[in-house]
Design a protein around this motif. Sequence first.
Motif, PDB file in Angstrom:
ATOM      1  N   PHE A 196       6.941 -43.873  12.262  1.00 15.36           N
ATOM      2  CA  PHE A 196       6.328 -44.381  13.480  1.00 15.36           C
ATOM      3  C   PHE A 196       5.633 -43.276  14.262  1.00 15.36           C
ATOM      4  O   PHE A 196       4.647 -43.524  14.960  1.00 15.36           O
ATOM      5  CB  PHE A 196       7.367 -45.067  14.365  1.00 15.36           C
ATOM      6  CG  PHE A 196       6.798 -45.531  15.683  1.00 15.36           C
ATOM      7  CD1 PHE A 196       5.958 -46.639  15.740  1.00 15.36           C
ATOM      8  CD2 PHE A 196       7.085 -44.854  16.861  1.00 15.36           C
ATOM      9  CE1 PHE A 196       5.416 -47.063  16.943  1.00 15.36           C
ATOM     10  CE2 PHE A 196       6.550 -45.267  18.077  1.00 15.36           C
ATOM     11  CZ  PHE A 196       5.716 -46.380  18.107  1.00 15.36           C
ATOM     12  N   ALA A 197       6.140 -42.044  14.158  1.00 16.77           N
ATOM     13  CA  ALA A 197       5.497 -40.931  14.860  1.00 16.77           C
ATOM     14  C   ALA A 197       4.071 -40.742  14.363  1.00 16.77           C
ATOM     15  O   ALA A 197       3.153 -40.500  15.160  1.00 16.77           O
ATOM     16  CB  ALA A 197       6.307 -39.659  14.668  1.00 16.77           C
ATOM     17  N   ALA A 198       3.876 -40.847  13.056  1.00 10.41           N
ATOM     18  CA  ALA A 198       2.516 -40.730  12.510  1.00 10.41           C
ATOM     19  C   ALA A 198       1.638 -41.870  13.013  1.00 10.41           C
ATOM     20  O   ALA A 198       0.455 -41.682  13.327  1.00 10.41           O
ATOM     21  CB  ALA A 198       2.555 -40.722  10.984  1.00 10.41           C
ATOM     22  N   LEU A 199       2.220 -43.060  13.110  1.00 14.08           N
ATOM     23  CA  LEU A 199       1.479 -44.212  13.616  1.00 14.08           C
ATOM     24  C   LEU A 199       1.072 -43.988  15.069  1.00 14.08           C
ATOM     25  O   LEU A 199      -0.051 -44.316  15.477  1.00 14.08           O
ATOM     26  CB  LEU A 199       2.349 -45.460  13.490  1.00 14.08           C
ATOM     27  CG  LEU A 199       1.652 -46.822  13.415  1.00 14.08           C
ATOM     28  CD1 LEU A 199       0.749 -46.894  12.196  1.00 14.08           C
ATOM     29  CD2 LEU A 199       2.690 -47.936  13.385  1.00 14.08           C
ATOM     30  N   ALA A 200       1.975 -43.423  15.868  1.00 15.06           N
ATOM     31  CA  ALA A 200       1.682 -43.157  17.278  1.00 15.06           C
ATOM     32  C   ALA A 200       0.628 -42.069  17.448  1.00 15.06           C
ATOM     33  O   ALA A 200      -0.042 -42.009  18.490  1.00 15.06           O
ATOM     34  CB  ALA A 200       2.961 -42.758  18.007  1.00 15.06           C
ATOM     35  N   MET A 201       0.466 -41.219  16.436  1.00 14.10           N
ATOM     36  CA  MET A 201      -0.491 -40.126  16.515  1.00 14.10           C
ATOM     37  C   MET A 201      -1.841 -40.470  15.891  1.00 14.10           C
ATOM     38  O   MET A 201      -2.697 -39.596  15.726  1.00 14.10           O
ATOM     39  CB  MET A 201       0.092 -38.882  15.832  1.00 14.10           C
ATOM     40  CG  MET A 201       1.301 -38.313  16.522  1.00 14.10           C
ATOM     41  SD  MET A 201       2.070 -36.979  15.577  1.00 14.10           S
ATOM     42  CE  MET A 201       3.530 -36.639  16.577  1.00 14.10           C
ATOM     43  N   LEU A 202      -2.065 -41.731  15.581  1.00 12.38           N
ATOM     44  CA  LEU A 202      -3.328 -42.146  14.972  1.00 12.38           C
ATOM     45  C   LEU A 202      -4.572 -41.757  15.778  1.00 12.38           C
ATOM     46  O   LEU A 202      -5.630 -41.532  15.178  1.00 12.38           O
ATOM     47  CB  LEU A 202      -3.323 -43.663  14.732  1.00 12.38           C
ATOM     48  CG  LEU A 202      -2.643 -44.130  13.447  1.00 12.38           C
ATOM     49  CD1 LEU A 202      -2.694 -45.646  13.335  1.00 12.38           C
ATOM     50  CD2 LEU A 202      -3.287 -43.482  12.222  1.00 12.38           C
TER      51      LEU A 202
END
Length: 463
Positions: free
Chosen positions: A74-80
């Motif tokens: 989810f962290a990668a998703l939040a950093m899109l």
Amino acid sequence: MTNLSPPRTDRGRALLVLTLAAAVTAFTATVPLLRDFFDLRVYYGTVHTWVHHGGRIYDYHVPGTAYGFTYPPFAALAMLPLAGMGRHTAIAASLLVNLAALAVVLRILAGPGRQRHGWYRWSLALCGLALFEPLRDTFSFGQVNLVLLALVLGDSWLLATGRGRWAGAGIGLAAAVKLTPALFIGLLLLAGRRRSAGVATAVALAATGLAAWADPGASRFYWTEALWDTGRVGRLDYVSNQSLQGVLARLGEPGRALWAVAALLVLCVWAARTRRALTAGDRAAAFALTGATACLISPITWVHHLVWLLPSFAVLARAGHPRIAGALYAVLCTSVVWLWFDDASGIDGFLGSNIYTWITLGLLLGLPAGQSSAARPPLARSANDTAPAPSAARPATVAVRDQSESSSGAGEAAAATGTPADADFDRARSASREPTGSTRPAASKPQSSSSRASSYTVNPPPA
């Protein structure tokens, strides 16, 4: 003997502030090695590889190093949003987001009396904050710790001001980005805030589920393999790891069994002390104890994770111990643990290389808790999570003297600018500016490489 007194005129105060600001700037620019936004490079390269080149989240490594993305998917998703930024825009966005999060943290910790301090005291405080090693590392790494702290503190403020309907959402989001803040769900349960704990859990699970939907393979890999492989993050015995596991690893005991026992004992102490604080209505101390405990029990607590100790210093100062708070804070500004980078053996190594851990443990054991004479705040209530907002007639019955209320929300991530992705995020830098080094250079470090290639190439790593 000369009696040094603070300046009494605005001109003298402005001159002192400018002098201190210049000294702090000179110190931070020359003495501690800056981290060259190493963690931001990890985030940036991971997102660009994932979005633009079809790579996999956990396959990316910063060129020239063995280190890549270690957070939940989810962290990668939040950093899109990083996918739409160039390198300079990404750096500017990181600085702005961290500044906004710091402003939120300071407003909440300062409480309703923040306006009484005036520009002079706030200027002195900001100079002091610029020296705080965990804080300056957070900015220099491009880390996310301040944002997570602001999210969790925001929930605390919602509960303290009777706006608890959505309290827990910030904790849930923070726990979905990084596992450490999940301990604050335990704090909500100890406080009897079952609804807020449920909101936090639901938000964390929903965010995790969203990430699993977006990239099932990455989620499967993280929760079954990467989560249990601490080697992906760095060496447990590295001096920057100021957790209980780091202490044990430097003693030659890196196994999980002894660490699990130590962590369990710490959790028992935390539960007992936090219950006492909550029973007395001391919400600030309960929050601070939870932040310190999270740092202790995490397998890896790099120095920049210790921004979670900031609430503890606020509690110490408000409890009438400003000198103790100042002394401990000063130690955390010195980068003293790096004196034992090469050799942490012997009594001096045991004491010195772990000194930040000893400070954190001391705060857990000795932080004043349950001494507030104010009325019990909403976090300490067990009956209802949605108490009505305070009335205008009696605002003082809601405010807690030793903790903060503020009307500010957590800092928002900077929006994508649409700038094309820059293939050269960094240029080559010398080995003396390694990301985890502090006041001295070193050859090889666990979060970087001695032969560091600082560019992100357009050819992604093999998928």
